[in-house]
Design an enzyme around this catalytic site. Structure first.
Site, short mmCIF file in Angstrom:
data_model
loop_
_atom_site.label_atom_id
_atom_site.label_comp_id
_atom_site.label_asym_id
_atom_site.label_seq_id
_atom_site.Cartn_x
_atom_site.Cartn_y
_atom_site.Cartn_z
N HIS A 11 13.57 9.91 1.08
CA HIS A 11 14.95 9.81 1.57
C HIS A 11 15.23 8.50 2.30
O HIS A 11 16.36 8.03 2.32
CB HIS A 11 15.28 11.01 2.48
CG HIS A 11 14.29 11.20 3.59
ND1 HIS A 11 12.99 11.59 3.37
CD2 HIS A 11 14.40 11.01 4.93
CE1 HIS A 11 12.34 11.65 4.53
NE2 HIS A 11 13.18 11.31 5.49
N HIS A 100 -1.68 -13.99 -6.40
CA HIS A 100 -3.04 -13.89 -5.88
C HIS A 100 -3.65 -12.50 -6.03
O HIS A 100 -4.87 -12.37 -6.14
CB HIS A 100 -3.07 -14.26 -4.39
CG HIS A 100 -2.84 -15.73 -4.15
ND1 HIS A 100 -3.12 -16.35 -2.96
CD2 HIS A 100 -2.35 -16.70 -4.96
CE1 HIS A 100 -2.82 -17.65 -3.02
NE2 HIS A 100 -2.34 -17.88 -4.24
N ARG A 134 -9.91 -17.88 -9.77
CA ARG A 134 -10.70 -17.34 -8.65
C ARG A 134 -10.13 -16.02 -8.15
O ARG A 134 -10.85 -15.17 -7.63
CB ARG A 134 -10.78 -18.36 -7.51
CG ARG A 134 -9.46 -18.64 -6.81
CD ARG A 134 -9.58 -19.80 -5.83
NE ARG A 134 -8.39 -19.99 -5.02
CZ ARG A 134 -7.26 -20.58 -5.45
NH1 ARG A 134 -7.17 -21.01 -6.69
NH2 ARG A 134 -6.23 -20.74 -4.64
C1 RB5 Z 1 10.71 9.10 6.85
O1 RB5 Z 1 11.46 9.36 8.00
C2 RB5 Z 1 9.79 7.92 7.07
O2 RB5 Z 1 8.76 8.27 7.94
C3 RB5 Z 1 9.24 7.41 5.76
O3 RB5 Z 1 10.30 7.03 4.95
C4 RB5 Z 1 8.34 6.20 5.80
O4 RB5 Z 1 8.90 5.17 6.54
C5 RB5 Z 1 6.93 6.46 6.15
O5 RB5 Z 1 6.09 5.55 6.16
#
Ligand code: RB5
Length: 143
Positions: A11, A100, A134
């Site tokens: 989300h 890289h 490399r």
């Molecule tokens: C969700 O609130 C948030 O924790 C998630 O999107 C993310 O940033 C986690 O690393």
């Protein structure tokens, strides 16, 4: 046939994902959109798992993961030896991730990047080749 790029977000990344899907199409890719499909709360490890499973099954060779900060998605994708997720913040880090590190998953923080900056990261990441040499030896040691 055009290359398929998989994309998934929680989300915190849903809004940016909806901006970047048409950008990927404009770059000539087919898009495998693995959700989420709305702003309702979902857990980023579950969304990362959708993408890593699709890539490990060969449905896409490259992908994009977006959560709020990019950190959770970055941790999740890099649990798989053959996947190299790079959390990038600008065109420079996007370019270096390709040149890289031969990164195959672009990771973005949906709550941290403006849409134009994110588009710039996307375009740079998907148009910059791996330098090899490399760097190939070092990347091989990762997996
Ligand atoms: C969700 O609130 C948030 O924790 C998630 O999107 C993310 O940033 C986690 O690393």
């Amino acid at each position: 046939m055009s290359e398929t790029v998989a994309i998934a977000a929680d989300h915190g990344g849903f809004e940016l994902k909806s901006i970047l899907v048409p950008e990927l199409r404009a770059l000539g890719f087919s898009v495998l959109d693995l959700g989420t499909t709305n702003g309702g709360a979902v857990d980023y490890p579950d969304m990362a798992e959708r993408l890593t499973a699709a890539m490990r099954e060969g449905q896409a060779a490259r992908g994009v993961l977006i959560c709020g900060s990019g950190i959770g998605m970055s941790i999740a994708v890099n649990r798989h030896r053959e996947l190299r997720g790079a959390l990038v913040h600008d065109a420079l880090t996007a370019r270096l991730a390709r040149q890289h590190n031969d990164a195959n998953v672009l990771v973005l923080g949906g709550r941290l990047l403006g849409s134009e900056l994110a588009k710039d990261c996307l375009k740079t990441f998907f148009t910059t080749p791996f330098e090899g040499g490399r760097h190939a030896r070092r990347v091989a040691k990762l997996s």
